[in-house]
Design a protein around this motif. Structure first.
Motif, mmCIF file in Angstrom:
data_model
loop_
_atom_site.group_PDB
_atom_site.id
_atom_site.type_symbol
_atom_site.label_atom_id
_atom_site.label_comp_id
_atom_site.label_asym_id
_atom_site.label_seq_id
_atom_site.Cartn_x
_atom_site.Cartn_y
_atom_site.Cartn_z
ATOM 1 N N SER A 81 0.813 -1.217 0.000
ATOM 2 C CA SER A 81 0.000 0.000 0.000
ATOM 3 C C SER A 81 0.846 1.267 0.000
ATOM 4 C CB SER A 81 -0.889 0.007 1.233
ATOM 5 O OG SER A 81 -0.103 -0.230 2.372
ATOM 6 N N ASN A 82 1.467 1.538 -1.109
ATOM 7 C CA ASN A 82 2.221 2.779 -1.170
ATOM 8 C C ASN A 82 1.330 3.932 -1.617
ATOM 9 O OD1 ASN A 82 4.664 2.422 -0.116
ATOM 10 N ND2 ASN A 82 5.685 1.860 -2.016
ATOM 11 N N PHE A 83 0.392 4.265 -0.735
ATOM 12 C CA PHE A 83 -0.538 5.337 -1.075
ATOM 13 C C PHE A 83 -0.388 6.482 -0.099
ATOM 14 C CE2 PHE A 83 -2.646 1.542 -2.746
ATOM 15 C CZ PHE A 83 -2.704 1.937 -4.071
ATOM 16 N N GLN A 94 -8.158 -4.598 -2.896
ATOM 17 C CA GLN A 94 -8.644 -3.325 -3.456
ATOM 18 C C GLN A 94 -7.506 -2.324 -3.616
ATOM 19 O OE1 GLN A 94 -11.676 -2.606 -0.490
ATOM 20 N NE2 GLN A 94 -13.313 -2.947 -1.992
ATOM 21 N N ARG A 95 -6.626 -2.323 -2.631
ATOM 22 C CA ARG A 95 -5.491 -1.392 -2.713
ATOM 23 C C ARG A 95 -4.650 -1.695 -3.947
ATOM 24 N NH1 ARG A 95 -5.179 -0.772 3.121
ATOM 25 N NH2 ARG A 95 -3.981 -2.685 3.390
ATOM 26 N N GLN A 96 -4.434 -3.004 -4.180
ATOM 27 C CA GLN A 96 -3.620 -3.396 -5.331
ATOM 28 C C GLN A 96 -4.305 -2.941 -6.625
ATOM 29 O OE1 GLN A 96 -0.670 -3.595 -5.881
ATOM 30 N NE2 GLN A 96 -0.086 -4.981 -4.254
ATOM 31 N N ILE A 112 9.997 14.292 7.482
ATOM 32 C CA ILE A 112 10.580 12.964 7.693
ATOM 33 C C ILE A 112 9.466 11.924 7.722
ATOM 34 C CG2 ILE A 112 11.770 11.499 9.379
ATOM 35 C CD1 ILE A 112 13.432 13.983 10.115
ATOM 36 N N GLY A 113 8.357 12.266 8.385
ATOM 37 C CA GLY A 113 7.228 11.334 8.494
ATOM 38 C C GLY A 113 6.627 10.990 7.146
ATOM 39 N N ARG A 114 6.673 11.915 6.205
ATOM 40 C CA ARG A 114 6.050 11.616 4.912
ATOM 41 C C ARG A 114 7.073 11.242 3.835
ATOM 42 N NH1 ARG A 114 5.210 17.049 2.163
ATOM 43 N NH2 ARG A 114 3.662 16.034 0.885
ATOM 44 N N THR A 115 8.265 10.850 4.268
ATOM 45 C CA THR A 115 9.286 10.414 3.313
ATOM 46 C C THR A 115 8.784 9.312 2.368
ATOM 47 O OG1 THR A 115 11.029 11.058 4.823
ATOM 48 C CG2 THR A 115 11.638 9.541 3.090
ATOM 49 N N PRO A 116 8.071 8.277 2.885
ATOM 50 C CA PRO A 116 7.582 7.244 1.958
ATOM 51 C C PRO A 116 6.650 7.817 0.893
ATOM 52 C CG PRO A 116 7.361 6.518 4.234
ATOM 53 C CD PRO A 116 7.758 7.952 4.295
ATOM 54 N N ASP A 117 5.755 8.727 1.292
ATOM 55 C CA ASP A 117 4.859 9.371 0.315
ATOM 56 C C ASP A 117 5.669 10.108 -0.742
ATOM 57 O OD1 ASP A 117 2.865 8.521 1.920
ATOM 58 O OD2 ASP A 117 2.054 10.499 2.417
ATOM 59 N N LEU A 118 6.678 10.835 -0.251
ATOM 60 C CA LEU A 118 7.474 11.635 -1.179
ATOM 61 C C LEU A 118 8.220 10.736 -2.155
ATOM 62 C CD1 LEU A 118 8.835 14.201 1.419
ATOM 63 C CD2 LEU A 118 7.141 14.640 -0.359
ATOM 64 N N ALA A 119 8.708 9.581 -1.657
ATOM 65 C CA ALA A 119 9.428 8.651 -2.527
ATOM 66 C C ALA A 119 8.498 8.114 -3.618
ATOM 67 C CB ALA A 119 10.005 7.504 -1.702
ATOM 68 N N VAL A 120 7.269 7.771 -3.233
ATOM 69 C CA VAL A 120 6.310 7.261 -4.218
ATOM 70 C C VAL A 120 5.999 8.329 -5.261
ATOM 71 C CG1 VAL A 120 3.914 6.526 -4.532
ATOM 72 C CG2 VAL A 120 5.278 5.550 -2.685
ATOM 73 N N LEU A 121 5.765 9.546 -4.780
ATOM 74 C CA LEU A 121 5.439 10.628 -5.720
ATOM 75 C C LEU A 121 6.593 10.874 -6.688
ATOM 76 C CD1 LEU A 121 3.629 13.022 -3.241
ATOM 77 C CD2 LEU A 121 2.627 11.974 -5.268
ATOM 78 N N LYS A 122 7.810 10.838 -6.154
ATOM 79 C CA LYS A 122 8.962 11.047 -7.029
ATOM 80 C C LYS A 122 9.100 9.892 -8.019
ATOM 81 C CE LYS A 122 12.141 14.052 -4.581
ATOM 82 N NZ LYS A 122 13.539 14.166 -4.136
ATOM 83 N N ASP A 158 15.123 9.745 -2.011
ATOM 84 C CA ASP A 158 15.455 8.985 -3.210
ATOM 85 C C ASP A 158 14.241 8.141 -3.621
ATOM 86 O OD1 ASP A 158 16.441 7.434 -5.200
ATOM 87 O OD2 ASP A 158 18.265 6.841 -4.139
ATOM 88 N N PRO A 159 13.736 8.344 -4.841
ATOM 89 C CA PRO A 159 12.526 7.615 -5.258
ATOM 90 C C PRO A 159 12.710 6.104 -5.264
ATOM 91 C CG PRO A 159 13.503 8.824 -7.111
ATOM 92 C CD PRO A 159 14.191 9.286 -5.872
ATOM 93 N N ILE A 160 13.953 5.643 -5.326
ATOM 94 C CA ILE A 160 14.164 4.187 -5.376
ATOM 95 C C ILE A 160 13.652 3.518 -4.101
ATOM 96 C CG2 ILE A 160 16.482 4.024 -4.383
ATOM 97 C CD1 ILE A 160 17.164 2.092 -6.681
ATOM 98 N N THR A 161 13.551 4.289 -3.012
ATOM 99 C CA THR A 161 13.071 3.702 -1.757
ATOM 100 C C THR A 161 11.592 3.342 -1.830
ATOM 101 O OG1 THR A 161 12.655 5.900 -0.867
ATOM 102 C CG2 THR A 161 14.766 4.902 -0.318
ATOM 103 N N ALA A 162 10.901 3.765 -2.887
ATOM 104 C CA ALA A 162 9.494 3.393 -3.040
ATOM 105 C C ALA A 162 9.355 1.928 -3.453
ATOM 106 C CB ALA A 162 8.822 4.292 -4.081
ATOM 107 N N LEU A 163 10.434 1.344 -3.980
ATOM 108 C CA LEU A 163 10.380 -0.056 -4.405
ATOM 109 C C LEU A 163 10.559 -0.969 -3.204
ATOM 110 C CD1 LEU A 163 12.413 0.002 -7.721
ATOM 111 C CD2 LEU A 163 9.938 -0.093 -7.416
#
Lengths: 232, 354
Positions: free
Chosen positions: A95-97, A149-151, B257-267, B345-350
């Motif tokens: 869930s990377n949302f 659903q998330r997927q 810092i808390g939204r780093t994962p969001d930022l990585a996904v967006l990038k 770094d956007p690679i952290t979204a993987l």
């Protein structure tokens, strides 16, 4: 026909203590529009590196990357962003949302990044949610959606920019077998319908009956596993 | 600000807390600014409302600062001053503190002595009469024609004129002819007030007359109470501004810092760093403007309420100006924190890299 993705002689190494670890060892891969390629391998086999290279998130030590016939091996960071924005769809693991956005807004966000907004963006988001069977869930936030659903939202989001190439990261890792099968079926279907080239990276062998082309990645080497199945 | 607005709504609790801090800081800053202006006015209004544009004082002894209350200028200096190039008029202003007897009690006041014929003297100043400030008249219930006594001499209130005080005391203008008898004990001081035109050179004037001259506005620091208060209050304001920048910076550091994962996904999806930075700055600006506006409104409201009993000025320069400063400095703090978006770094979204 121009390949959606063509990787040629890609090598990726990482520093590991005093020496370098080879994640991808001189691999080549071609994915045609409408084709779903599954890459299977244990964790640490280089799957993520493969996805990162194809997604222009990681520059390989050597080799060439072409997306829709265009050499994008050495593009700048800004140009790589632009390629991802216009040509690539990424489906992230689990869930990377963004927690504050509804399912529809997750999709709209993609258009916003390109500066598009308005009624047509909303309509496209709703169409795509409908296409993945989630027309009813458009107003829900990620925490109100089930894993499956998330997927689906993730797949719909990746299709938002009408990509040439779809890169899918472990789509079934959080799902049971049956739901996993559904997701893979959905991916192969949209790949065919929209003539996208799709790479699915997974460690899950059980769901691969639906994929025509299966490759295994082990110790940085890519090799054909079997061809067959009955899906897309 | 597609994302900023939704994040603000979604994380209401956190942003409300931060907003409350900004409300309180802006409340404090604006209250202090109003108070600084009010106290400043109490110290200086008699000088800033003088009709002259320059003031000249006797040179301070070595190691001491210029001061209205230790300056002594002779009548000879006045005559010399009036003849100088570029000086269209010059007048002597005597200053002393004294008790003014109103009825059966004494009120502390600053006495300003001037020749009624000179340009500095307020209209209504005549021999045997005094001119008092509005505040003094209101506080003591005095009106024109009433009698007051200073050092045993009786005066008639000749006129009531304006908001005029010096060193926190209301000003009572006294005719120059009576000055010698009122304050002849040496506790008084004197300065020259000048009206200058083109061709006036402060340095040439100072050399010829043997004094030190300056523009009226620059002379305020020679009012002892003003310079001391103004310095410490301004320092407190500056510290509050600094604190707000740090608090905002700290909040947005933790938030980013808390939204780093969001930022990585967006990038990873192709978002440019600039898009994300702009969005986050917009979020900070909304927070600062909303919190600052509420705090400023509260402070202005409170200031208006207490304005009668406490020296407090509510105008654009004490409300909008500190608010704008606070927002600007807060944005600097936010920008310093938000900068770290560029390092995601956007690679952290993987998957495996996380």
């Amino acid at each position: 026909m121009t390949a959606a993705l063509e990787l040629t002689d890609i090598t990726v190494t990482y520093p590991d203590g005093g020496r370098r670890l080879t994640a991808l060892d001189d691999i080549s891969l071609q994915v045609q529009p409408g084709e779903t390629v599954a890459v299977v391998g244990p964790s640490g086999s280089g799957k993520s590196s493969l996805l990162a290279v194809a997604g222009l998130l990681l520059t390989p030590d050597s080799g060439r990357i072409e997306i829709a016939g265009e050499d994008v091996t050495h593009v700048s960071r800004a140009a790589a962003s632009q390629v991802r924005l216009t040509r690539l769809g990424l489906v992230f693991q689990q869930s990377n949302f963004i927690a504050s956005l509804t399912a529809r807004e997750q999709l709209e966000m993609v258009a916003r990044l390109r500066g598009d907004k308005g009624g047509s963006v909303r309509r496209r988001a709703d169409e795509l949610l409908d296409a993945v069977g989630l027309a009813d869930a458009a107003g829900r936030r990620p925490h109100q959606l089930s894993g499956g659903q998330r997927q689906r939202v993730g797949i719909a989001r990746a299709l938002m920019n009408d990509p040439t190439l779809l890169l899918v990261d472990e789509p079934t890792s959080a799902l049971d077998h049956e739901r996993g099968q559904d997701i893979i079926r959905l991916i192969t279907r949209v790949t065919l319908e929209r003539e996208i080239g799709t790479v699915v990276v997974t460690h899950d062998h059980g769901v691969l009956d639906h994929v025509k082309r299966l490759l295994t990645l082990e110790d940085g080497h890519l090799s054909p596993a079997y061809a067959g199945g009955h899906g897309g | 600000m597609f994302l900023a607005l939704r994040d603000l709504r979604f994380a209401k609790g956190r942003f409300a807390l931060m907003g409350a801090v900004i409300v309180l800081i802006s409340l404090l800053v604006v209250m202090l600014t109003g108070l600084t202006a009010g106290l400043g006015r109490q110290s200086t209004s008699a000088i800033t409302s003088l009709p002259g544009d320059h003031v000249a004082m006797s040179t301070a002894p070595a190691g001491q600062d210029l001061s209205y209350t230790s300056s002594h200028v002779s009548d000879g200096a006045l005559k010399t001053a009036a003849r100088q190039h570029g000086v269209s008029d010059a007048a002597m202003l005597h200053i002393a503190q004294a008790g003014v007897q109103v009825g059966d009690h004494d009120v502390a006041a600053t006495l300003f002595g001037a020749d009624p014929a000179s340009f500095v003297a307020p209209t209504g100043l005549r021999a045997g009469s005094v001119v008092i400030s509005d505040d003094l008249a209101k506080d003591q219930g005095l009106s024109t024609g009433d009698h007051v006594a200073i050092s045993g001499m009786k005066f008639t209130v000749g006129a009531i004129r304006g908001d005029s005080s010096f060193s926190h005391l209301p000003v009572v203008w006294v005719p120059g002819a009576d000055w010698g008898r009122l304050a002849g004990n040496g506790a008084d001081s004197s300065v020259l007030v000048l009206q200058t035109g083109s061709g006036f050179s402060a340095s040439a004037f100072d050399r010829a007359v043997g004094v030190q001259s300056m523009a009226t506005d620059d002379s305020l620091s020679a009012i002892g109470s003003y310079s001391a208060e103004h310095g410490s209050l301004t320092m407190m304001q500056a510290m509050l501004m600094g604190i707000s920048a740090l608090v905002i910076g700290a909040f947005f550091t933790v938030w980013t810092i808390g939204r780093t994962p969001d930022l990585a996904v967006l990038k990873a999806m192709g978002a440019r760093t600039w898009y994300l930075v702009r969005d986050a700055l917009g979020e900070a600006l909304i927070l600062l403007l909303a919190g600052g506006a509420v705090g400023t409104a509260l402070a202005a409201g409170l200031g208006t309420l207490v304005g009668d009993s406490i020296p407090f000025v509510v105008d654009l320069s004490t409300t909008v100006v500190p608010l704008v400063l606070l927002v600007l400095i807060g944005m600097v703090g936010a920008a310093a924190a938000i900068r770290r978006i560029s390092t995601v770094d956007p690679i952290t979204a993987l998957g495996a890299a996380r």
